[in-house]
Design an enzyme around this catalytic site. Structure first.
Site, PDB file in Angstrom:
ATOM      1  N   HIS A  48     -16.594   6.148  -9.159  1.00 56.69           N
ATOM      2  CA  HIS A  48     -16.841   4.762  -9.586  1.00 56.69           C
ATOM      3  C   HIS A  48     -16.246   4.487 -10.962  1.00 56.69           C
ATOM      4  CE1 HIS A  48     -20.657   4.785  -6.819  1.00 56.69           C
ATOM      5  NE2 HIS A  48     -19.529   4.593  -6.139  1.00 56.69           N
ATOM      6  N   SER A  89      -8.653   9.728  -5.963  1.00 56.66           N
ATOM      7  CA  SER A  89      -8.205   8.452  -5.429  1.00 56.66           C
ATOM      8  C   SER A  89      -7.810   8.645  -3.980  1.00 56.66           C
ATOM      9  CB  SER A  89      -7.015   7.925  -6.240  1.00 56.66           C
ATOM     10  OG  SER A  89      -6.636   6.646  -5.800  1.00 56.66           O
ATOM     11  N   MET A 134     -10.059   3.120  -0.771  1.00 54.73           N
ATOM     12  CA  MET A 134     -11.380   3.734  -0.726  1.00 54.73           C
ATOM     13  C   MET A 134     -12.317   2.992   0.214  1.00 54.73           C
ATOM     14  SD  MET A 134     -11.605   6.570  -2.306  1.00 54.73           S
ATOM     15  CE  MET A 134     -13.391   6.693  -2.327  1.00 54.73           C
ATOM     16  N   GLU A 187       0.842  -1.202   0.000  1.00 52.96           N
ATOM     17  CA  GLU A 187       0.000   0.000   0.000  1.00 52.96           C
ATOM     18  C   GLU A 187       0.871   1.244   0.000  1.00 52.96           C
ATOM     19  OE1 GLU A 187      -2.329   2.925  -0.082  1.00 52.96           O
ATOM     20  OE2 GLU A 187      -3.304   0.950  -0.196  1.00 52.96           O
TER      21      GLU A 187
END
Length: 500
Positions: free
Chosen positions: A433, A123, A130, A42
């Site tokens: 989305h 983002s 998210m 990450e």
């Protein structure tokens, strides 16, 4: 650095990205392959003690805002709230610049804010991605939105797995008298001709009711006890960027990583790699790795949101969220929930409860709408900078006008359009989305990046995940859908059991 990486610098599965789909890959692989050594990478920090927990569970708004800033990637400057001029513009149905300033998110493109072809790219960068910020809406897509080359029974089984992974509750605020009454009124208009699963209904949420209200589910719920395993078996390596997927002749051998703020790269060997770093950054990483299929970054797509504030007269305030599902005849998805106008200028003749409506409208898919990457400019991760090129179609414009009429009709059933508030269209991309940029296809014909199992064409051990794999025109919140597709790919990885 050895304490931050598995001691042997290798893993059976490396997952780039810790959001809902990356976490689903980890969970499904563990369930089906108990011995797998899994490393999750990450780029952002771990901002909460509970890995991947949802930020909306933090009651104190100032405390929550401080955490959200840490999820903003390279730019952690505060986002300014809406100002008076922007409120007036929104009330009148005009452009509201605050829609392009999301707390805890960063904008990926630099289009003119007044341009109708603006695509608002956002983002998150933190452990949970998210999944720490999403609405937790988990509605089931309609049959016309599903992938046509995945058998329907297989897809519905995968959607059931997804609902279990996310912890979906079909009626999280059961017994809401005002919402039930409103759904009955809406149902009289919309339910005839629909199957019961597509009736007007409570919005399914990934949330657990409790005495203090709802507890919203982040990726902590998806991962479960994985986070308690020894580091040799499962580890989340935070604040670490993946600069490159290492591959040769259609076979991935590892990933090149670098700690954020450092230029000292190191390699982790991998038997399988899953790229799950959202619809903008997954194609970016593939591009940076020299994996550049014709469809990569193309077909970027997001549904519009037509917003309408209504006024409902009710003796008991409404608290729950409702949903009008999309169907073949009504290809829109509508979310209805109470909203707060305490910071808005409000008409004096408004006496009822303000109700917000998000009317989701599909946009046409075009290969010319795309994400591009600039090798001469690098972003905060040291990867080629992202730009989004998108143009509104004539079909989009026509559907938006039709949607505005539907929204006003629904508003009249709820009560009436709130005085002083026009129906307005949020900038495309506002729903967050984004789809299509790493889309799946039935065959390797240049119009897709991966196969129906999310395996990248031409590779035997490289997978992609996220909303970007969805190839269809949709209007429904896609998280349940994309996690379902991830569960199919994860099952294939577990069945193959490749080891380093």
């Amino acid at each position: 650095m050895g304490n931050n990486v598995m001691p042997e610098q290798s893993a059976d599965v490396v997952i780039i990205g810790s959001g809902p789909t990356g976490s689903a890959y980890a969970r499904v692989i563990r369930n089906k392959w108990p011995e797998a050594r899994i490393l999750m990478v990450e780029a952002g920090p771990q901002i909460l003690p509970q890995k991947g927990a949802h930020l909306d569970n933090i009651v104190d708004l100032d405390e929550r805002a401080a955490f959200e800033l840490q999820a903003q990637g390279g730019d952690r400057s505060p986002r300014m709230p809406i100002n008076k001029e922007e409120w007036e513009a929104r009330r009148a149905g005009g452009f509201d610049g605050s829609m392009l300033r999301r707390s805890g998110l960063f904008i990926a493109n630099e289009a003119d804010p007044q341009d109708e072809n603006l695509f608002a790219g956002f983002s998150a960068a933190n452990v949970g991605g998210m999944g720490t910020k999403w609405s937790t809406g988990t509605p089931v897509p309609s049959e016309i939105e599903l992938v046509p080359f995945i058998p329907t029974d297989e897809m519905h089984k995968a959607l059931a797995v997804s609902a279990q992974l996310l912890g979906t509750n079909k009626d999280p605020r059961a017994g809401d008298v005002a919402a039930i009454a409103m759904r009955e009124r809406l149902g009289e208009v919309f339910n005839p001709g629909r199957t019961p699963d597509r009736f007007v209904q409570p919005m399914p949420l990934a949330a657990t009711p409790g005495p203090e209200g709802l507890r919203y589910h982040g990726t902590d719920v998806v991962l479960g006890d994985l986070v308690d395993e020894p580091k040799e078996r499962f580890q989340i390596l935070s604040e670490t960027a993946c600069r490159r997927v290492i591959h040769e002749n259609g076979h991935v051998t590892g990933v090149e990583l670098v700690r954020v703020g450092s230029e000292e790269a190191f390699v982790v060997k991998a038997a399988t790699v899953v790229v799950a770093c959202d619809s903008l950054h997954s194609p970016q990483l593939l591009y940076a790795s020299g994996i550049r299929s014709e469809a990569l970054g193309r077909y970027i797509n997001d549904h519009y949101i037509v917003s309408q504030i209504s006024e409902m007269q009710t003796d008991v305030p409404m608290a729950s969220m409702s949903w009008i599902p999309s169907t073949t005849e009504f290809p829109y998805s509508v979310t209805i929930a109470a909203t707060s106008l305490h910071t808005m200028p409000k008409a004096s003749e408004m006496s009822g409860q303000p109700i917000g409506m998000g009317f989701f409208v599909a946009s046409d898919i075009s290969a010319d709408n795309r994400v591009t990457f600039d090798d001469n400019n690098r972003d905060w991760l040291g990867l080629p900078a992202i730009s989004i090129h998108w143009r509104q179609s004539e079909g989009d414009k026509a559907r938006l006008e039709e949607a505005k009429g539907h929204a006003q009709r629904i508003s009249a059933i709820i009560g009436r359009p709130a005085p002083g508030f026009a129906t307005f269209v949020q900038p495309v991309g506002s729903s967050l989305h984004y789809q299509g940029t790493i889309r799946m296809g039935e065959r390797d014909d240049g119009t897709s990046v991966c196969d129906r199992n999310s395996k990248v064409w031409g590779f035997d051990n490289l997978y992609v995940a996220g909303n970007g794999v969805i190839p269809t025109v949709t209007a429904t919140n896609p998280t349940l859908f994309s996690v379902a597709l991830a569960s199919i790919g994860a099952s294939q990885i577990a069945d193959a059991r490749r080891t380093v």
